[in-house]
Design a protein around this motif. Sequence first.
Motif, PDB file in Angstrom:
ATOM      1  N   SER A  14       2.701 -12.897   3.153  1.00  0.00           N
ATOM      2  CA  SER A  14       3.868 -11.802   3.647  1.00  0.00           C
ATOM      3  C   SER A  14       4.411 -11.124   2.473  1.00  0.00           C
ATOM      4  CB  SER A  14       5.028 -12.492   4.485  1.00  0.00           C
ATOM      5  OG  SER A  14       5.966 -11.675   4.938  1.00  0.00           O
ATOM      6  N   TYR A  15       4.892  -9.952   2.381  1.00  0.00           N
ATOM      7  CA  TYR A  15       5.226  -9.145   1.358  1.00  0.00           C
ATOM      8  C   TYR A  15       6.679  -8.656   1.675  1.00  0.00           C
ATOM      9  CZ  TYR A  15       0.496  -9.754   0.026  1.00  0.00           C
ATOM     10  OH  TYR A  15      -0.681 -10.281  -0.323  1.00  0.00           O
ATOM     11  N   ARG A  16       7.253  -8.481   0.400  1.00  0.00           N
ATOM     12  CA  ARG A  16       8.577  -7.860   0.246  1.00  0.00           C
ATOM     13  C   ARG A  16       8.632  -6.380   0.580  1.00  0.00           C
ATOM     14  NH1 ARG A  16      12.240 -11.871  -1.516  1.00  0.00           N
ATOM     15  NH2 ARG A  16      13.794 -10.489  -1.028  1.00  0.00           N
ATOM     16  N   ARG A  17       9.712  -5.689   0.802  1.00  0.00           N
ATOM     17  CA  ARG A  17       9.637  -4.209   0.876  1.00  0.00           C
ATOM     18  C   ARG A  17       9.214  -3.420  -0.476  1.00  0.00           C
ATOM     19  NH1 ARG A  17      12.785  -0.437   3.893  1.00  0.00           N
ATOM     20  NH2 ARG A  17      12.559   1.807   2.858  1.00  0.00           N
ATOM     21  N   GLY A  18       9.815  -4.055  -1.679  1.00  0.00           N
ATOM     22  CA  GLY A  18       9.602  -3.711  -2.850  1.00  0.00           C
ATOM     23  C   GLY A  18       8.254  -3.725  -3.258  1.00  0.00           C
ATOM     24  N   GLN A  19       7.494  -4.876  -2.967  1.00  0.00           N
ATOM     25  CA  GLN A  19       6.098  -4.936  -3.196  1.00  0.00           C
ATOM     26  C   GLN A  19       5.287  -3.928  -2.288  1.00  0.00           C
ATOM     27  OE1 GLN A  19       6.508  -9.226  -1.975  1.00  0.00           O
ATOM     28  NE2 GLN A  19       5.007  -9.531  -3.846  1.00  0.00           N
ATOM     29  N   LEU A  20       5.797  -3.733  -1.179  1.00  0.00           N
ATOM     30  CA  LEU A  20       5.148  -2.734  -0.258  1.00  0.00           C
ATOM     31  C   LEU A  20       5.033  -1.320  -0.791  1.00  0.00           C
ATOM     32  CD1 LEU A  20       4.030  -2.820   2.747  1.00  0.00           C
ATOM     33  CD2 LEU A  20       6.092  -1.772   3.199  1.00  0.00           C
ATOM     34  N   GLU A  21       6.140  -1.149  -1.235  1.00  0.00           N
ATOM     35  CA  GLU A  21       6.243   0.298  -1.922  1.00  0.00           C
ATOM     36  C   GLU A  21       5.399   0.564  -3.192  1.00  0.00           C
ATOM     37  OE1 GLU A  21      10.716   1.149  -0.444  1.00  0.00           O
ATOM     38  OE2 GLU A  21      10.505   0.394  -2.424  1.00  0.00           O
ATOM     39  N   TRP A  22       5.510  -0.536  -3.990  1.00  0.00           N
ATOM     40  CA  TRP A  22       4.791  -0.662  -5.154  1.00  0.00           C
ATOM     41  C   TRP A  22       3.250  -0.564  -5.008  1.00  0.00           C
ATOM     42  CZ3 TRP A  22       1.084  -3.709  -7.530  1.00  0.00           C
ATOM     43  CH2 TRP A  22       0.942  -3.671  -9.061  1.00  0.00           C
ATOM     44  N   ALA A  23       2.733  -1.457  -3.966  1.00  0.00           N
ATOM     45  CA  ALA A  23       1.335  -1.361  -3.698  1.00  0.00           C
ATOM     46  C   ALA A  23       0.872  -0.195  -3.118  1.00  0.00           C
ATOM     47  CB  ALA A  23       0.695  -2.281  -2.864  1.00  0.00           C
ATOM     48  N   LEU A  24       1.516   0.565  -2.178  1.00  0.00           N
ATOM     49  CA  LEU A  24       1.258   1.861  -1.567  1.00  0.00           C
ATOM     50  C   LEU A  24       1.122   3.040  -2.644  1.00  0.00           C
ATOM     51  CD1 LEU A  24       3.240   1.723   1.919  1.00  0.00           C
ATOM     52  CD2 LEU A  24       0.772   1.552   1.429  1.00  0.00           C
ATOM     53  N   THR A  29      -1.855   6.972  -5.800  1.00  0.00           N
ATOM     54  CA  THR A  29      -1.819   8.018  -7.026  1.00  0.00           C
ATOM     55  C   THR A  29      -3.356   7.224  -7.737  1.00  0.00           C
ATOM     56  OG1 THR A  29      -0.694   8.840  -8.913  1.00  0.00           O
ATOM     57  CG2 THR A  29      -0.377   6.407  -8.492  1.00  0.00           C
ATOM     58  N   THR A  30      -3.171   7.942  -8.952  1.00  0.00           N
ATOM     59  CA  THR A  30      -4.379   7.616  -9.708  1.00  0.00           C
ATOM     60  C   THR A  30      -3.890   6.707 -11.099  1.00  0.00           C
ATOM     61  OG1 THR A  30      -4.173   9.897 -10.963  1.00  0.00           O
ATOM     62  CG2 THR A  30      -5.742   9.558  -9.163  1.00  0.00           C
ATOM     63  N   PRO A  31      -4.967   5.826 -11.537  1.00  0.00           N
ATOM     64  CA  PRO A  31      -4.420   5.171 -12.727  1.00  0.00           C
ATOM     65  C   PRO A  31      -3.523   5.948 -13.914  1.00  0.00           C
ATOM     66  CG  PRO A  31      -6.700   4.605 -12.060  1.00  0.00           C
ATOM     67  CD  PRO A  31      -6.187   5.844 -11.359  1.00  0.00           C
ATOM     68  N   ASP A  32      -3.942   7.214 -14.058  1.00  0.00           N
ATOM     69  CA  ASP A  32      -3.328   7.978 -15.118  1.00  0.00           C
ATOM     70  C   ASP A  32      -2.066   8.580 -14.880  1.00  0.00           C
ATOM     71  OD1 ASP A  32      -4.587   9.627 -13.316  1.00  0.00           O
ATOM     72  OD2 ASP A  32      -4.264  11.408 -14.777  1.00  0.00           O
ATOM     73  N   ARG A  33      -1.424   8.244 -13.717  1.00  0.00           N
ATOM     74  CA  ARG A  33      -0.243   8.721 -13.280  1.00  0.00           C
ATOM     75  C   ARG A  33       0.662   7.566 -12.775  1.00  0.00           C
ATOM     76  NH1 ARG A  33      -2.311  13.476  -9.477  1.00  0.00           N
ATOM     77  NH2 ARG A  33      -3.401  14.861 -11.081  1.00  0.00           N
ATOM     78  N   LEU A  34       0.331   6.344 -13.214  1.00  0.00           N
ATOM     79  CA  LEU A  34       1.070   4.857 -12.580  1.00  0.00           C
ATOM     80  C   LEU A  34       2.321   4.913 -13.202  1.00  0.00           C
ATOM     81  CD1 LEU A  34      -1.898   2.323 -12.346  1.00  0.00           C
ATOM     82  CD2 LEU A  34      -0.810   3.576 -10.568  1.00  0.00           C
ATOM     83  N   ARG A  35       3.294   5.605 -12.976  1.00  0.00           N
ATOM     84  CA  ARG A  35       4.683   5.500 -13.257  1.00  0.00           C
ATOM     85  C   ARG A  35       5.534   4.959 -12.002  1.00  0.00           C
ATOM     86  NH1 ARG A  35       3.367  10.580 -11.781  1.00  0.00           N
ATOM     87  NH2 ARG A  35       4.669  11.668 -10.257  1.00  0.00           N
ATOM     88  N   ASP A  36       6.673   4.902 -11.996  1.00  0.00           N
ATOM     89  CA  ASP A  36       7.391   4.291 -10.919  1.00  0.00           C
ATOM     90  C   ASP A  36       7.363   5.399  -9.670  1.00  0.00           C
ATOM     91  OD1 ASP A  36       8.230   1.985 -12.022  1.00  0.00           O
ATOM     92  OD2 ASP A  36      10.084   2.830 -12.752  1.00  0.00           O
ATOM     93  N   ALA A  37       7.223   4.997  -8.631  1.00  0.00           N
ATOM     94  CA  ALA A  37       7.147   5.887  -7.184  1.00  0.00           C
ATOM     95  C   ALA A  37       8.211   6.878  -7.214  1.00  0.00           C
ATOM     96  CB  ALA A  37       7.059   5.099  -6.108  1.00  0.00           C
ATOM     97  N   ALA A  87       1.155  -3.056   6.068  1.00  0.00           N
ATOM     98  CA  ALA A  87       1.098  -2.177   4.791  1.00  0.00           C
ATOM     99  C   ALA A  87      -0.036  -1.023   5.054  1.00  0.00           C
ATOM    100  CB  ALA A  87       0.887  -3.049   3.652  1.00  0.00           C
ATOM    101  N   SER A  88      -1.248  -1.776   5.554  1.00  0.00           N
ATOM    102  CA  SER A  88      -2.542  -0.727   5.785  1.00  0.00           C
ATOM    103  C   SER A  88      -2.141   0.164   6.813  1.00  0.00           C
ATOM    104  CB  SER A  88      -3.539  -1.709   6.073  1.00  0.00           C
ATOM    105  OG  SER A  88      -3.933  -2.610   5.118  1.00  0.00           O
ATOM    106  N   CYS A  89      -1.279   0.009   7.773  1.00  0.00           N
ATOM    107  CA  CYS A  89      -1.018   0.913   8.788  1.00  0.00           C
ATOM    108  C   CYS A  89       0.088   2.058   8.167  1.00  0.00           C
ATOM    109  CB  CYS A  89      -0.009   0.279  10.157  1.00  0.00           C
ATOM    110  SG  CYS A  89      -1.207  -0.766  10.988  1.00  0.00           S
ATOM    111  N   LEU A  90       0.933   1.614   7.268  1.00  0.00           N
ATOM    112  CA  LEU A  90       1.823   2.466   6.721  1.00  0.00           C
ATOM    113  C   LEU A  90       0.954   3.449   5.708  1.00  0.00           C
ATOM    114  CD1 LEU A  90       4.859   0.314   5.369  1.00  0.00           C
ATOM    115  CD2 LEU A  90       4.750   2.775   6.583  1.00  0.00           C
ATOM    116  N   TRP A 227      -3.618  -4.269  -4.279  1.00  0.00           N
ATOM    117  CA  TRP A 227      -2.524  -4.079  -5.028  1.00  0.00           C
ATOM    118  C   TRP A 227      -1.533  -4.830  -4.689  1.00  0.00           C
ATOM    119  CZ3 TRP A 227      -2.565  -2.271  -9.430  1.00  0.00           C
ATOM    120  CH2 TRP A 227      -3.421  -1.185  -9.745  1.00  0.00           C
ATOM    121  N   LEU A 228      -1.214  -5.255  -3.267  1.00  0.00           N
ATOM    122  CA  LEU A 228      -0.331  -6.198  -2.882  1.00  0.00           C
ATOM    123  C   LEU A 228      -0.499  -7.540  -3.423  1.00  0.00           C
ATOM    124  CD1 LEU A 228      -0.309  -5.501   1.115  1.00  0.00           C
ATOM    125  CD2 LEU A 228       1.587  -5.039  -0.584  1.00  0.00           C
ATOM    126  N   ALA A 229      -1.640  -7.974  -3.452  1.00  0.00           N
ATOM    127  CA  ALA A 229      -1.740  -9.305  -4.175  1.00  0.00           C
ATOM    128  C   ALA A 229      -1.347  -9.288  -5.864  1.00  0.00           C
ATOM    129  CB  ALA A 229      -3.356  -9.793  -4.401  1.00  0.00           C
TER     130      ALA A 229
END
Length: 241
Positions: A14-24, A29-37, A87-90, A227-229
């Motif tokens: 089970s994951y928290r909202r912040g983890q969900l947003e981070w993973a999504l 996005t792409t690795p060269d754009r991995l800034r904060d959402a 998270a996958s549904c999102l 990413w969630l992991a």
Amino acid sequence: MSYENDLQQAARDSYRRGQLEWALWRWATTPDRLRDAPPAFLARIKRLLEIDLDIGRAGNKEPEATAFYSELPKGTGSDVGYSAFNASCLALGLDLLDAGFKQREVVSLLRAWRGELKVWFEQVLRSPPVHRGKPLPPSQRPNCPTYEKDGQLYADCRIYAVVEKVEMTEVFSGDPNAPAKGKPLIRKPRFCRGIQALAKELDGLPYRHRKAVVIEIAHPIEVVINWLAKAEVKKRGRQAA
């Protein structure tokens, strides 16, 4: 432990909202754009969750009827846990938004499709489409169809959702099964496994139903879970439901 076992273990957590947003965000996005959402991306997630919650509370729906929740939060300050399936549904919801579907349409559709999506989600856990980013030979995915690339044969565990949407509903004038005035007609998605099955599905579209949105769902499921992991729990104030 095998990659498949790691994936299945992460899918059970089970994951928290912040983890969900981070993973999504890292999925989107792409690795060269991995800034904060950016705020706009987080707002899309927030609005989808809010609409789902509003519909659920207004209609007193059971959790199975929701799009993104396993259990409806008890209040606005509830500490909500999200499953990898939610998270996958999102992720699928964000893809539908990006394809031009309206927010409320997305939530309503995913509520209706949730049961079938769960079946395909479990299928991905049993046969993920790639192994740590690399395509697999058919011997490692004997239950998947195959495709050929550069003279090599690979297992094709991709899963496609084919969705037909008709905005010009005036073409159904006089039809007793026509949608309500001002409402688009969105047909139940057809799921197919592998590129050859997709080609067959699209080849069968009649000229009156000549367009469809195609979304591949197996890779997003696998990538989001990975990413969630890796997502760390972020300390935050009152967590939005």
